[in-house]
Enzyme design. Structure first.
Site, PDB file in Angstrom:
ATOM      1  CE  LYS A 122      -4.518   0.759   0.287  1.00  0.00           C
ATOM      2  NZ  LYS A 122      -5.560  -0.215  -0.084  1.00  0.00           N
TER       3      LYS A 122
HETATM    4  N1  GLU Z   1      -7.335   0.002  -3.135  1.00  0.00           N
HETATM    5  C1  GLU Z   1      -8.070  -1.181  -3.405  1.00  0.00           C
HETATM    6  C2  GLU Z   1      -8.094  -2.078  -2.189  1.00  0.00           C
HETATM    7  O1  GLU Z   1      -7.927  -1.639  -1.078  1.00  0.00           O
HETATM    8  C3  GLU Z   1      -7.606  -1.882  -4.667  1.00  0.00           C
HETATM    9  C4  GLU Z   1      -6.171  -2.322  -4.670  1.00  0.00           C
HETATM   10  C5  GLU Z   1      -5.700  -2.832  -6.014  1.00  0.00           C
HETATM   11  O2  GLU Z   1      -6.477  -2.920  -6.940  1.00  0.00           O
HETATM   12  O3  GLU Z   1      -4.512  -3.132  -6.097  1.00  0.00           O
HETATM   13  O4  GLU Z   1      -8.377  -3.249  -2.289  1.00  0.00           O
END
Ligand code: GLU
Length: 437
Positions: A122
């Site tokens: 993240k």
């Molecule tokens: N931000 C989204 C999540 O928390 C998608 C992450 C992604 O597609 O890599 O799942």
């Protein structure tokens, strides 16, 4: 709120509870509970619990008035045991290292529960993006990816949108990364616009996944969705489409909250969700939205406590805590957001018999279609929306059935069951890969 006060709620077993609002500690508490259920050894826990790599960078931009502004950018790679690390980038003033660590941790187990061959990561920038001009936002996005270009890559770590980031931001990031590497590298990032290698169906994917979860849980509980009501907290990319899918399935969506406030109705058919989506499309938020028979409570948090069957928290972490868990009336909670319920609130709700579809399962439709986007980028061949939705639905349905089976067999919550399934997969991959000297 860490200290126990005279008003601190207690569980049926009499244990007094208060909330820890540190997202990473909360994530780890979930892990520890599941690790105990599985019977992991200390060595196994050490192998997979902590993040693999944390990178923090200064992100300078030139503001429109000529000043230089400095922001802090973070990228946490929690695990790449099962494949390249994967996870979004968040622009928010409350971003912190602990939050990003928690979100990266959840991504590892989210990808594992969906059984897509990716790890978890993240990113975030501590910034209020609303205070930036479009040009400043572009500069911030481009500089962010540049600063992290050594740790990111199509086979290394693949970002995506998250809170306050969108397809246009992904496009700027992909462009900057590609130009700097001298290649066309669409697979470095997902959630891109369709015109430059985005996948059909990605925009609504998280919500479609939330809806598939709700539909399958309803089936499991013997519910008829057209007889049910719902409330949704958050009307961003996840909340808005989740509300729309519920509305289209005949669920009466009686409450919505976004940053501008709460919108509730007593009307049998619920709110006019398509009209609300249109309003947000034109105005950015629900601010100023009016509809006959709709009132706005002073406290938008009260939407969480509405007398409805289904509650979809689709905003930020730590929204349902020990202070409001006892007031939640919904009997099915579908976590569209990551970490919306604190561990102690989770226990209160579990003891009350509330069914909670945990974030790592419930909102995994987004990263699942991100994975499908990456696959299409790698193939250089693009599927129809129908094909994408079909693949996603198959992956989600399998994941939900696996979690339900473990939950019933071990008599544990869906959250614990999801972690049990996911931890075993991550552990297996880590153990098979082994230790490099
Ligand atoms: N931000 C989204 C999540 O928390 C998608 C992450 C992604 O597609 O890599 O799942």
């Amino acid at each position: 709120m860490n200290a126990t006060s005279p008003n601190t709620p207690t569980t049926k077993s009499g244990v007094s509870m208060s909330d820890n609002m540190n997202a990473f500690q909360n994530a780890v508490a979930q892990f520890d509970e599941a690790a105990k259920i599985i019977g992991l050894t200390e060595n196994q826990i050490n192998l997979i619990k902590e993040p693999q790599k944390i990178t923090i960078a200064k992100i300078p931009i030139r503001r429109d008035n000529g000043d230089i502004a400095i922001f802090t950018g973070l990228r946490v790679q929690h695990s790449s045991a099962r494949g390249p690390a994967k996870g979004g980038i968040r622009f928010h003033p409350n971003v912190s290292l602990d939050e990003v660590k928690a979100l990266a941790f959840w991504m590892t187990f989210k990808c594992a529960v969906a059984n897509i061959p990716m790890g978890g990561a993240k990113g975030g920038v501590i910034v209020d993006p609303k205070a930036l001009s479009p040009h400043e936002l572009e500069s911030l996005s481009r500089r962010y990816i540049l600063e992290f270009s050594d740790v990111i890559g199509p086979d290394r770590d693949i970002p995506a949108p998250d809170v306050n980031t969108n397809a246009q931001i992904m496009a700027w990031m992909m462009d900057t990364f590609s130009l700097n590497k001298g290649d066309y590298l669409p697979a470095v990032i997902t959630g891109k616009p369709i015109e430059i290698g985005g996948s059909l169906g990605r925009k609504e994917a998280t919500s479609r996944g939330v809806f598939i979860n709700v539909k399958m849980m309803a089936q499991h509980l013997g519910w008829t969705l057209t007889e049910k009501s719902a409330a949704v907290q958050g009307f961003g990319n996840v909340g808005s489409y989740a509300a729309l899918f519920l509305h289209e399935a005949g669920v009466a969506v009686k409450g919505i909250a976004d940053i501008s406030g709460g919108y509730i109705t007593e009307k049998k058919e619920g709110l006019n969700i398509p009209a609300m989506l249109e309003w947000v499309g034109d105005h950015g938020t629900l601010e100023g939205y009016t509809e006959l028979g709709v009132t706005s409570p002073d406290d938008p948090m009260s939407v969480l406590e509405m007398d409805v069957d289904i509650l979809v928290p689709a905003a930020l972490e730590n929204q349902i805590t020990t202070s409001n868990a006892h007031h939640i009336k919904a009997t099915l909670i579908a976590e569209g957001a990551n970490g919306p319920i604190t561990p102690n609130a989770d226990h209160i709700l579990f003891e009350r018999g509330v069914h909670i579809i945990p974030d790592i399962l419930c909102n995994s439709g987004g990263v699942t279609v991100s994975y499908l986007e990456w696959v299409q980028n790698r193939m250089g061949y693009y599927w129809t929306e129908e094909k994408v939705n079909e693949e996603m639905s198959e992956i989600m349905t399998r994941a939900i059935n696996e979690v339900l089976k473990v939950s019933l067999a071990r008599k544990i919550s869906l959250r614990m069951a999801a972690f049990v399934v996911a931890i075993q997969r991550v552990l297996k991959a880590s153990e098979i890969r082994g230790m490099y000297l």
